[in-house]
Scaffold this active site. Structure first.
Site, short mmCIF file in Angstrom:
data_model
loop_
_atom_site.label_atom_id
_atom_site.label_comp_id
_atom_site.label_asym_id
_atom_site.label_seq_id
_atom_site.Cartn_x
_atom_site.Cartn_y
_atom_site.Cartn_z
CG ASP A 177 4.85 -23.51 11.11
OD1 ASP A 177 5.96 -23.26 11.62
OD2 ASP A 177 4.58 -23.26 9.92
CB CYS A 228 -8.97 -1.08 8.24
SG CYS A 228 -8.87 -0.71 6.47
CG ASP A 281 -2.31 -20.16 10.07
OD1 ASP A 281 -2.70 -21.31 10.36
OD2 ASP A 281 -1.48 -19.94 9.17
CB CYS A 305 -13.70 -1.71 6.11
SG CYS A 305 -12.21 -2.31 6.93
CB CYS A 328 -11.68 1.39 4.79
SG CYS A 328 -11.44 -0.06 3.74
CG HIS A 388 -9.33 -3.60 3.35
ND1 HIS A 388 -10.44 -3.18 4.04
CD2 HIS A 388 -9.77 -4.51 2.44
CE1 HIS A 388 -11.51 -3.78 3.54
NE2 HIS A 388 -11.13 -4.59 2.57
#
Lengths: 377, 377
Positions: free
Chosen positions: B90, B302, B262, B300, B305, B331
């Protein structure tokens, strides 16, 4: 179930294989400490990456939180923390004596106050074994009493109690898939250590632990006690030196016939921004690392060293980013695991003893473990 | 260098490919925030595992610590933090206005006090670009002023200044391997947003950012502003909605033609023990999870998980173990990345709009982003 096969010896130093329900442990082995069912800041994947084979967890902590019955009901410690390789739990004795402010001890057991909420609890040998059976580690410990090593009178009493408690622990233990080790005590008194080694060696256990060292005595005293104890132990049982230690301690321990080590030092140093390194222990918060493009240790094969510069890790520390602790934990643990891997190769080659001076020199600047070690984690 | 190819459209929603020096970005894309050159508690390996493609870092923070010249001298941000995929920085404007207690602004730039040590600094458009060139992200931002959206008079002044600063940023920018985006401001005023969209669209930039939203206005106001702005923008430039947002915001943003998002929400929620879940946002510290053997989210993919139970993560939280934050960050970030992946599939199929009601319903209980968002990290 628990076979220990020595594959090579160099005088007292040995390398071997200890079979457990969760796989073979090649010794000498260094176990990272996962006090609360987690090796601080690391995932099980990180631990596999650094080739950790054995992880220790603490009976005292898990009994208080989340509770051993909860861990049992959720399938045991391996499943709970998702570590499928061998695990070891201590007896809780050391933590009761070091962490609990109020405790009352008699020959039956110990009543103590939780360091978390002040609630009162009681451990006996039978209770410690019941908790450890609920947790379900592969290697478990008899309940013991760790004395001030310099108080001879108390050391004698604690040693006797530890022997009675070892017998009661053995009697209470029911799970054939757990190896129960007896623990040798006796402070820094040659006669007590001799008596304790003989007594614990006489018990029918698949392994033997040596407690009450690295608790404030000198290095020389620790070496002297090991020199007295290990010649009295059967060859065919693995020997576990509890809560030890520094790289130097590992080298000196293996030299004196030790097979298993554990210590919080690598992860604790990580939380204090310190890293094992060839030039001696580094405090990576130091401004001298601000633009240092080298890894922590050029010779190290860990993820932190293969990936990041000292400058980046120093930035993470200064910026109070938690990734710093993760990376330093990975490196410090890998450093000790690499050291025992290297020692195993030397023993297999028959060259360990000739490499000891060089190893001690290499690790010299990383030798101190701090003035006081109040707790195992 | 910076081609944007739209591969499918559903009314205003688009999916496409934005080429950058560090690889192609498939849009819509959600970028995890790595404020201080690290996505809090995660390694770059974790980020690759959750299929993060774009990472944002903050100019203000890196300028102050470790310093943009240091990052440049060490090879730039990608090398410094070892993230080889696209990055975005940014302009520092938002942080100067939100984090710095003392600031003096005029048409030339802003003088502000560091939130770290109270030292005085000055940002101008030229300075912001120079810093961002030192950092070396693939996508960089023109220096902008973010106004209180409900203060119309100030919003007009800030918008005008943002336009002048965009021209100066463009003029100052020299690196052809960086895509400089202009930023649309204008608070929640339809006329200002219209003027700003037209002005920023008229500049020769490879992409366009929309700032000053998700800073205290209502959801309806944000949607209204997007409905005004995106129809005024060229089709062939990616549109980045800065600092947004919740799962609901992503769905609503894509529906209105946004390509890049974002937000710190996933990692911030992780630090507060919260997890995105199908039944709504969960606070995993809750005692109801103590014996819950299910993963955070059954659906999920991930690591957290696939590996751990809610009971274990709850234990880590209660025991104050940092691994909890790591697992929840993995997660929560994966949840938003999976959401944009799913949206991309729907757009490619031409079914996105028909899936919006179901998606909004699915994510309903995860919609709130908290009453106030003071900082981007």
């Amino acid at each position: 179930m628990f076979q220990f096969t020595i594959t090579a010896k160099n005088d007292r130093a040995r390398t071997g294989i200890f079979t457990t329900p969760h796989g073979d442990l090649i010794t000498p082995v260094f176990a990272p400490v996962g006090t609360q069912a987690t090796v601080k800041t690391l995932t099980p994947e990180h631990l596999k990456d650094i080739n950790a084979t054995l992880v220790l967890s603490n009976t005292y902590h898990l009994y208080l939180r989340p509770g051993d019955e909860l861990v049992r009901d959720l399938g045991g410690l391996h499943k709970f923390m998702q570590w499928q390789r061998p695990m070891l739990t201590d007896s809780g004795g050391f933590q009761v004596f070091s962490l609990s402010q109020t405790r009352k001890i008699n020959d039956d057991g110990v009543t103590f106050k939780s360091h978390i909420d002040g609630s009162m609890h009681r451990f006996t040998p039978e209770k410690s074994i019941a908790i450890q059976e609920n947790l379900g580690a592969d290697i478990v410990m008899a309940f013991d009493e760790c004395s001030d090593p310099n108080d001879k009178a108390y050391s004698a009493i604690a040693m006797d109690r530890t022997h009675r408690w070892a017998e009661r622990s053995l009697k209470a233990h029911t799970r054939p898939d757990q190896a129960l080790f007896g623990i040798i005590q006796g402070g820094v008194q040659a006669d007590l250590r001799t008596a304790s080694a003989k007594f614990i060696a006489s018990l029918d256990t698949p392994g033997i632990a040596i407690g009450g060292l690295s608790v404030g005595e000198t290095k020389q005293e620790m070496h002297d006690m090991l020199d007295i104890v290990t010649p009295l132990l059967p060859e065919n049982k693995p020997r576990y030196l509890m809560g030890v230690g520094t790289p130097e301690d590992l080298i000196n321990g293996v030299l004196r016939g030790i097979d298993i080590f554990d210590c919080v030092l690598p992860t604790r140093l990580a939380r204090h921004h310190s890293a094992f390194a060839p030039e001696g222990r580094l405090n990576l918060m130091n401004a001298s690392f601000a633009r240092d493009e080298s890894p922590i240790d050029e010779t190290c094969d860990c993820y932190a060293c293969k990936t990041f510069t000292r400058a980046y890790i120093r930035h993470l520390i200064v910026a109070k980013e938690l990734l710093a602790g993760t990376l330093l934990s990975i490196h410090n643990l890998r450093a000790l695991i690499r050291l025992v891997e290297q020692i195993r190769v030397y023993i297999a080659e028959g060259t360990f003893e000739s490499h000891v001076p060089e190893l001690l020199k290499q690790w010299h600047g990383n030798a101190e473990r701090g003035k006081q070690r109040v707790e195992r984690e």
